[in-house]
Design a protein around this motif. Structure first.
Motif: not given
Length: 392
Positions: A286-302
């Motif tokens: 989570a180095k950048r705030p944008y990684d939160l968006r990646h985390a949200g999308i990846s959680f949906w997929l998972a």
């Protein structure tokens, strides 16, 4: 263009102050608004040198000259390597300029067409090691909320990036009128655009920020995003505690203006320092705030959400989703393989029980049309409209 233009000079020519030349091109030559004032003495000296040593336009169809120019896109002004994404973006801009030059008769065809040159590979895939899991996100958000100063104001800001997979520009632009926040259950955010930092030198009205339509979408197109109860509660609490700006924006700085990326970036860095372990820091989690968006999308997929719905909610094309989240989709494929295996075992067991005779005559599956419709496929689109049967 400010990067490639200094490369289109006579062989061996090199200006003694490359930073001054780059700044003169970027801030004056390629900025029509700046032409109202004369270039500074330093900039004018750099531009005079460039004028004396620039190649004629006709030589820009020489493959060696073009490759020299494209190679310059791969380097920063200090000579170090530029990011692959930066190179890709700048090359696209150069290609557009050559396209305009063709329209205006400088070339009969785009000189870049057919040119053999390999750009640096762009690593599009999101690295799973950098994406926080739900427990880690909860720790980070709690740390943001506990920070003195702006932390509590940015708690829901970062929550939007995770739970609704919003881009920072979309969160900055979020207004109360776009929010449906019931007292219980799921809510809805009807996203309408984003705020980007363009710089006052590049906007028509001299403002630092501009409001754009949704990324790669037509003007006035909206994107409804359902949000879970946890984010509904966060936003309701935020509005109760901080109110909204005169124009309805939920998030603003101390002066009431747009939140700057450097400001929320500083808050995020402090939250990471407060709660992440040494191992998590080493992974650049989570180095950048944008990684939160990646985390949200990846959680949906998972969680098994259909990739097409994930792409719609995130405001991406399905092609981009598959390219960026390939590693996360691999987990979804494993789950799909498990379901297929289970179905195959059930049919094999049925065939063993009755010798296979009734299994070969049985319709497959009995509710196929209903399942296909639920999956978004019309029955009439299927090649065979008859009853599905196993082929002997």
């Amino acid at each position: 263009m400010a990067t490639i233009t200094p490369a289109f000079v006579e062989p061996g020519a090199s200006y003694q102050a490359p930073r001054a030349l780059r700044r003169a091109l970027y801030s004056w030559v390629f900025n029509k608004k700046a032409w109202k004032a004369e270039a500074s003495e330093e900039w004018q000296a750099a531009l005079d040198w460039l004028q004396r040593h620039s190649l004629p336009v006709g030589e820009l169809d020489d493959p060696d000259v073009l490759r020299r120019g494209l190679d310059a896109l791969c380097r920063k002004v200090d000579g170090t390597a530029a990011a692959a994404k930066t190179v890709k973006r700048k090359k696209a801009a150069v290609n557009e300029v050559f396209g305009v030059a063709v329209e205006r008769g400088y070339f009969t065809q785009n000189p870049l067409s057919g040119l053999r040159w390999t750009a640096p590979e762009v690593a599009d895939e999101v690295d799973p090691d950098c994406v926080p899991n739900p427990a880690q996100v909860a720790r980070l958000l709690a740390a943001v909320r506990a920070l003195p100063g702006r932390g509590s104001h940015l708690y829901a800001f970062f929550g939007c990036m995770y739970y609704a997979a919003m881009r920072p520009a979309e969160v900055i632009h979020l207004q109360k009128s776009q929010c449906r926040l019931p007292a219980s259950g799921w809510g809805l955010l009807n996203l309408k655009g984003g705020v980007v930092t363009a710089g006052k030198e590049w906007t028509d009205d001299g403002a630092v920020h501009e409001i754009h339509s949704l990324k790669r979408r037509a003007a006035k197109v909206t994107r409804p995003v359902p949000i879970p109860p946890v984010l509904v509660r966060m936003l309701r609490e935020h509005i109760r505690s901080f109110g909204v700006a005169p124009d309805g924006r939920l998030f603003r700085n101390a002066e009431g203006n747009y939140i700057d990326a450097s400001a929320y970036g500083l808050t995020w860095r402090r939250a990471r320092e407060a709660v992440l372990t040494l191992d998590e820091h080493a992974l650049d989690l989570a180095k950048r705030p944008y990684d939160l968006r990646h985390a949200g999308i990846s959680f949906w997929l998972a969680s098994g959400v259909d990739p097409a719905e994930c792409a719609r909610r995130a405001g991406q094309s399905i092609q981009v989703l598959f390219r960026y989240y390939a590693k996360f989709l691999a987990e979804a494929r494993n789950h799909a393989n498990t379901l297929i295996e289970e179905s195959m075992r059930r049919w094999e067991a049925a065939a063993d029980d009755d010798g296979g005779e009734s299994a070969l005559a049985r319709t497959w599956p009995g509710d196929a049309p209903e399942l296909l419709v639920r999956a978004g496929i019309r029955v009439e689109d299927i090649r065979s409209k008859g009853v599905f049967r196993l082929a002997a």
